[in-house]
Design a protein around this motif. Structure first.
Motif, PDB file in Angstrom:
ATOM      1  N   ARG A  12      -7.409  -4.073  -1.294  1.00 21.07           N
ATOM      2  CA  ARG A  12      -6.174  -4.442  -1.986  1.00 21.07           C
ATOM      3  C   ARG A  12      -5.416  -5.579  -1.311  1.00 21.07           C
ATOM      4  N   PRO A  17      -2.694  11.348  -4.800  1.00 20.15           N
ATOM      5  CA  PRO A  17      -4.110  11.679  -5.064  1.00 20.15           C
ATOM      6  C   PRO A  17      -5.080  10.768  -4.321  1.00 20.15           C
ATOM      7  N   PHE A  38       0.835  -1.204   0.000  1.00 20.20           N
ATOM      8  CA  PHE A  38       0.000   0.000   0.000  1.00 20.20           C
ATOM      9  C   PHE A  38       0.875   1.262   0.000  1.00 20.20           C
ATOM     10  N   GLY A  95       1.351   1.641  -5.240  1.00 17.15           N
ATOM     11  CA  GLY A  95       0.457   0.826  -4.412  1.00 17.15           C
ATOM     12  C   GLY A  95      -0.732   0.217  -5.143  1.00 17.15           C
ATOM     13  N   ILE A 145       2.708  12.896 -10.741  1.00 14.25           N
ATOM     14  CA  ILE A 145       1.556  11.990 -10.606  1.00 14.25           C
ATOM     15  C   ILE A 145       0.266  12.768 -10.315  1.00 14.25           C
ATOM     16  N   ARG A 149      -3.209   4.356 -14.890  1.00 16.92           N
ATOM     17  CA  ARG A 149      -3.127   2.882 -14.795  1.00 16.92           C
ATOM     18  C   ARG A 149      -2.621   2.261 -16.092  1.00 16.92           C
TER      19      ARG A 149
HETATM   20  C1  S3P Z   1      -1.056   4.877  -5.861  1.00 12.31           C
HETATM   21  C2  S3P Z   1       0.135   4.853  -5.185  1.00 12.31           C
HETATM   22  C3  S3P Z   1       1.254   5.760  -5.497  1.00 12.31           C
HETATM   23  C4  S3P Z   1       1.175   6.209  -6.953  1.00 12.31           C
HETATM   24  C5  S3P Z   1      -0.181   6.784  -7.251  1.00 12.31           C
HETATM   25  C6  S3P Z   1      -1.301   5.757  -7.036  1.00 12.31           C
HETATM   26  C7  S3P Z   1      -2.131   3.946  -5.445  1.00 12.31           C
HETATM   27  O1  S3P Z   1       2.505   5.123  -5.257  1.00 12.31           O
HETATM   28  O2  S3P Z   1       1.435   5.135  -7.827  1.00 12.31           O
HETATM   29  O3  S3P Z   1      -0.361   7.902  -6.425  1.00 12.31           O
HETATM   30  O4  S3P Z   1      -3.074   3.724  -6.222  1.00 12.31           O
HETATM   31  O5  S3P Z   1      -2.027   3.391  -4.332  1.00 12.31           O
HETATM   32  P1  S3P Z   1       3.063   4.754  -3.771  1.00 12.31           P
HETATM   33  O6  S3P Z   1       2.485   3.427  -3.413  1.00 12.31           O
HETATM   34  O7  S3P Z   1       4.524   4.717  -3.964  1.00 12.31           O
HETATM   35  O8  S3P Z   1       2.601   5.841  -2.865  1.00 12.31           O
END
Ligand code: S3P
Length: 166
Positions: free
Chosen positions: A133, A117, A9, A78, A44, A57
């Motif tokens: 998840r 976000p 996560f 995550g 991001i 994605r």
């Molecule tokens: C996300 C995690 C983020 C990044 C994006 C989406 C998610 O990475 O890929 O903000 O869906 O959990 P980290 O897990 O490194 O924070």
């Protein structure tokens, strides 16, 4: 050596721990989020805002497909496990390490975070995302490392010895 993929996560320490493991194993660390930012020349939050999560994605999936299957440590975002094809690719191609802190640990680490976000949602929605998840992380993982009060050193030792066992 099969490449090692760190999943977990947001806030589970994939990049920090990944960097240390890569150093120990003398291979490079690749961070899928950083690859997306470099490729798209946008942060991001900007990608989420201007193109939406769906586009993010798609980029994430393409990046995962381009990752080296040998001699690297890969820190993933995550949400990479949300996609069934990504889960299949993770299981087939990598030694997958799940960093598994409790929700409370994540909550305290990301208390002031404004860069993610999906961390801006209501507390209840974040908790639901974490729960939803979890099954996917466990399904993909060769090993799941619980993280509560352990030091980073201890976590790294556990991961390295599991990699060596195979
Ligand atoms: C996300 C995690 C983020 C990044 C994006 C989406 C998610 O990475 O890929 O903000 O869906 O959990 P980290 O897990 O490194 O924070």
């Amino acid at each position: 050596m099969k490449s090692i993929c760190l999943i977990g996560f947001m806030g589970s320490g994939k990049t920090t721990i990944g960097r240390r493991i890569a150093e120990e194993l003398k291979v490079s660390l690749i961070d899928t989020d950083e690859e997306i930012v470099r490729w798209k020349q946008a942060s991001i939050p900007t990608i989420f805002e201007q193109e939406g999560e769906h586009s993010f994605r798609q980029y994430e999936k393409q990046i995962l497909q381009s990752m080296p299957k040998e001699n690297a440590v890969i820190a993933t975002g995550g949400g990479i496990v949300e996609d069934a094809e990504n889960r299949k690719a993770l299981k087939e191609n990598f030694y997958v390490v799940h960093l598994n802190p409790t929700f409370d640990v994540i909550n305290s680490r990301l208390l002031h975070d404004s860069t993610r976000p999906l961390w801006k949602q209501k507390s209840e929605d974040k908790r639901n995302l974490y729960d939803k998840r979890m099954d996917h992380y466990l399904d993909c993982a060769d090993i799941s490392i619980s993280i509560q009060n352990e030091s980073i050193e201890e976590t790294i030792r556990k991961i390295i010895s599991s990699i060596k066992r195979g």
